[in-house]
Enzyme design. Sequence first.
Site, PDB file in Angstrom:
ATOM      1  N   HIS A 256      -3.834  16.586   2.995  1.00  0.00           N
ATOM      2  CA  HIS A 256      -2.957  17.724   2.738  1.00  0.00           C
ATOM      3  C   HIS A 256      -2.781  18.570   3.989  1.00  0.00           C
ATOM      4  O   HIS A 256      -1.672  19.039   4.310  1.00  0.00           O
ATOM      5  CB  HIS A 256      -3.520  18.558   1.588  1.00  0.00           C
ATOM      6  CG  HIS A 256      -2.597  19.647   1.141  1.00  0.00           C
ATOM      7  ND1 HIS A 256      -2.604  20.902   1.722  1.00  0.00           N
ATOM      8  CD2 HIS A 256      -1.634  19.665   0.192  1.00  0.00           C
ATOM      9  CE1 HIS A 256      -1.693  21.655   1.143  1.00  0.00           C
ATOM     10  NE2 HIS A 256      -1.080  20.927   0.197  1.00  0.00           N
ATOM     11  N   GLU A 257      -3.872  18.767   4.719  1.00  0.00           N
ATOM     12  CA  GLU A 257      -3.789  19.593   5.927  1.00  0.00           C
ATOM     13  C   GLU A 257      -2.971  18.913   7.027  1.00  0.00           C
ATOM     14  O   GLU A 257      -2.356  19.590   7.858  1.00  0.00           O
ATOM     15  CB  GLU A 257      -5.202  19.894   6.446  1.00  0.00           C
ATOM     16  CG  GLU A 257      -6.008  20.834   5.555  1.00  0.00           C
ATOM     17  CD  GLU A 257      -5.340  22.191   5.402  1.00  0.00           C
ATOM     18  OE1 GLU A 257      -4.767  22.692   6.393  1.00  0.00           O
ATOM     19  OE2 GLU A 257      -5.386  22.747   4.289  1.00  0.00           O
ATOM     20  N   ARG A 366       4.982  -5.343  -6.929  1.00  0.00           N
ATOM     21  CA  ARG A 366       6.039  -4.849  -6.029  1.00  0.00           C
ATOM     22  C   ARG A 366       5.921  -5.497  -4.652  1.00  0.00           C
ATOM     23  O   ARG A 366       6.936  -5.735  -3.979  1.00  0.00           O
ATOM     24  CB  ARG A 366       5.947  -3.331  -5.928  1.00  0.00           C
ATOM     25  CG  ARG A 366       6.296  -2.628  -7.231  1.00  0.00           C
ATOM     26  CD  ARG A 366       6.439  -1.130  -7.055  1.00  0.00           C
ATOM     27  NE  ARG A 366       6.709  -0.483  -8.333  1.00  0.00           N
ATOM     28  CZ  ARG A 366       7.907  -0.416  -8.902  1.00  0.00           C
ATOM     29  NH1 ARG A 366       8.945  -0.983  -8.298  1.00  0.00           N
ATOM     30  NH2 ARG A 366       8.070   0.192 -10.060  1.00  0.00           N
ATOM     31  N   ASN A 367       4.728  -5.765  -4.221  1.00  0.00           N
ATOM     32  CA  ASN A 367       4.536  -6.466  -2.948  1.00  0.00           C
ATOM     33  C   ASN A 367       5.134  -7.871  -3.026  1.00  0.00           C
ATOM     34  O   ASN A 367       5.790  -8.342  -2.075  1.00  0.00           O
ATOM     35  CB  ASN A 367       3.042  -6.535  -2.619  1.00  0.00           C
ATOM     36  CG  ASN A 367       2.781  -6.987  -1.207  1.00  0.00           C
ATOM     37  OD1 ASN A 367       3.044  -6.265  -0.254  1.00  0.00           O
ATOM     38  ND2 ASN A 367       2.265  -8.209  -1.060  1.00  0.00           N
ATOM     39  N   TYR A 371       8.405  -9.309  -0.793  1.00  0.00           N
ATOM     40  CA  TYR A 371       8.290 -10.359   0.205  1.00  0.00           C
ATOM     41  C   TYR A 371       8.643 -11.747  -0.324  1.00  0.00           C
ATOM     42  O   TYR A 371       8.754 -12.691   0.461  1.00  0.00           O
ATOM     43  CB  TYR A 371       6.881 -10.379   0.787  1.00  0.00           C
ATOM     44  CG  TYR A 371       6.535  -9.118   1.540  1.00  0.00           C
ATOM     45  CD1 TYR A 371       7.135  -8.837   2.767  1.00  0.00           C
ATOM     46  CD2 TYR A 371       5.632  -8.200   1.024  1.00  0.00           C
ATOM     47  CE1 TYR A 371       6.834  -7.674   3.463  1.00  0.00           C
ATOM     48  CE2 TYR A 371       5.320  -7.042   1.710  1.00  0.00           C
ATOM     49  CZ  TYR A 371       5.927  -6.779   2.928  1.00  0.00           C
ATOM     50  OH  TYR A 371       5.638  -5.628   3.599  1.00  0.00           O
ATOM     51  N   ARG A 412      -1.792  -4.992   8.379  1.00  0.00           N
ATOM     52  CA  ARG A 412      -0.528  -5.677   8.125  1.00  0.00           C
ATOM     53  C   ARG A 412      -0.452  -6.933   8.982  1.00  0.00           C
ATOM     54  O   ARG A 412      -0.847  -6.910  10.152  1.00  0.00           O
ATOM     55  CB  ARG A 412       0.660  -4.758   8.438  1.00  0.00           C
ATOM     56  CG  ARG A 412       0.853  -3.650   7.399  1.00  0.00           C
ATOM     57  CD  ARG A 412       1.845  -2.631   7.867  1.00  0.00           C
ATOM     58  NE  ARG A 412       1.331  -1.890   9.012  1.00  0.00           N
ATOM     59  CZ  ARG A 412       2.033  -0.966   9.654  1.00  0.00           C
ATOM     60  NH1 ARG A 412       3.270  -0.698   9.276  1.00  0.00           N
ATOM     61  NH2 ARG A 412       1.513  -0.325  10.686  1.00  0.00           N
ATOM     62  N   GLY A 423       6.174  -0.822   5.687  1.00  0.00           N
ATOM     63  CA  GLY A 423       4.950  -0.660   4.916  1.00  0.00           C
ATOM     64  C   GLY A 423       3.876   0.055   5.701  1.00  0.00           C
ATOM     65  O   GLY A 423       3.906   0.135   6.933  1.00  0.00           O
ATOM     66  N   LEU A 426      -1.378   0.152   2.857  1.00  0.00           N
ATOM     67  CA  LEU A 426      -2.319   0.778   1.915  1.00  0.00           C
ATOM     68  C   LEU A 426      -2.196   0.234   0.497  1.00  0.00           C
ATOM     69  O   LEU A 426      -3.090   0.451  -0.321  1.00  0.00           O
ATOM     70  CB  LEU A 426      -2.105   2.294   1.887  1.00  0.00           C
ATOM     71  CG  LEU A 426      -2.710   3.092   3.039  1.00  0.00           C
ATOM     72  CD1 LEU A 426      -2.298   4.550   2.941  1.00  0.00           C
ATOM     73  CD2 LEU A 426      -4.214   2.968   3.046  1.00  0.00           C
ATOM     74  N   LEU A 428      -2.263  -2.892  -0.998  1.00  0.00           N
ATOM     75  CA  LEU A 428      -3.302  -3.815  -1.445  1.00  0.00           C
ATOM     76  C   LEU A 428      -4.693  -3.211  -1.303  1.00  0.00           C
ATOM     77  O   LEU A 428      -5.618  -3.574  -2.043  1.00  0.00           O
ATOM     78  CB  LEU A 428      -3.213  -5.115  -0.642  1.00  0.00           C
ATOM     79  CG  LEU A 428      -1.973  -5.977  -0.937  1.00  0.00           C
ATOM     80  CD1 LEU A 428      -1.982  -7.233  -0.077  1.00  0.00           C
ATOM     81  CD2 LEU A 428      -1.899  -6.341  -2.417  1.00  0.00           C
TER      82      LEU A 428
END
Length: 462
Positions: A256-257, A366-367, A371, A412, A423, A426, A428
């Site tokens: 967040h920071e 979705r991956n 692909y 990746r 991408g 993160l 998988l």
Amino acid sequence: MTLPKLNSLYGRIFAIFWLTLAVIVVGVVIFPNMDPRKSRHIPPEMFQHMIDSRDMLMGRFSDVDDLNWILHQMRERPGPRGPRDKHRPDFFITTLDGNILSPQIRPEFKYRALKNFTSIAEFSEKPQQKAYGKYQIAGPFPIILAKQQLLLFVGVDFEGPPPFLIQLFDHPLQLLLLVMVVSTPFLLWLAWALSQPAQRFAKAADRVAQGNFVVDPELEKGPSEFRSAGHSFNQMVGAVNAMISGQQRLLSDISHELRSPLTRLRMATGLAARKQGESVELERIDTEAQRLEQMIGELLELSRMQTDSHMSREIQPLSSLWEELLSDAQFEAEQLNKVLRYDDIPDVRISGNPKLLMSALENIVRNAIKYGKDVVDVAFVVNQQKLMVTVQDNGEGVPDSELEQIFRPFYRVSTARDRSTGGTGLGLAITESAIRQHSGSIKASRSGLGGLQVQFTLPLQG
């Protein structure tokens, strides 16, 4: 010696040991000595009664010198044909060396019993008694009749022990079996007292292994040793809860920071482009800033899902988790001119964090859609309270040397799945973390369709 308290495990084992030993001693050592067919000492009350009977006989015949007449009188019964008084004892007289003087002893079994008893009686010892079936003989008692030193034996009717006890006296193995039967309930109680706390510990350990860190007050019941161990176990669970929550909140706070300086960076890049005009360098800065913002966004999403996820567990059907997700993914695949095929979701229930379980399958599907060339298959198999999910596509796949690396955060591959796809690496990693938190396993391999196959296994709710 200080005896252990019974509320401790050692105390219970100590008590059961001595109780079992006492049963064995009574059964194997003392119990056989209670056999009335063995010579044994006369109880004090009965002994005194026989002494009084002897003194009565000596007083009755103190003035008579004819021993035969005395023996004949002792053999007489009141009423020649009247009912026999079963409570009246029989008196037999022998010499000091055991020769029977009493005439015409009837019935025959009484004579044989007396003959046997006088042959084994220790005249130098205290009087003893022995049973012969339902007839018992006691003696010898010194007596003076017709001015002669003689011996008195007393015979009485004897009910005897129940037949099953006689059977036990005659068969030591059966007696040992009876002792085992008597001691078994105590041993079973001890086994139960030990197994119950141990089973509670086993169930608590299984819950922790499945990522369900719940303090269980039942662990602090039972023997003192188990109560102490249960208290320590609950303290450990609480400490693990605090540690995991703290780490997840720290990740969330850091992510967040980072968004604030990143936002200012993108604003500065926009102002620079407005003043100086577009350039390759500014576009590259903006592109990397966008990717960094996307990465931080995914980290925040991962943090939100994992924060206290180990404590937020629900039991629900698989269909309620994944049916709508797969339907939406199928629609999205159709928009890309691809086909998503999936089996019917099994009618089973699973315990876990809904958001993590949904995210695990969604990231893989979705991956695969992203692909794969044009086909994605999703299969479900249930076997021995375990669910196996297989997702495969017909894309270019991943080199075999990199299959074990794709679940690492930010990793990746360098083929078609490169930076040009946008991408962050993160997706998988999130899936692997979610599966691991639910005591499952995940692996990647070459798909039968030619692309990538991801397969994971989860335990089901029994």
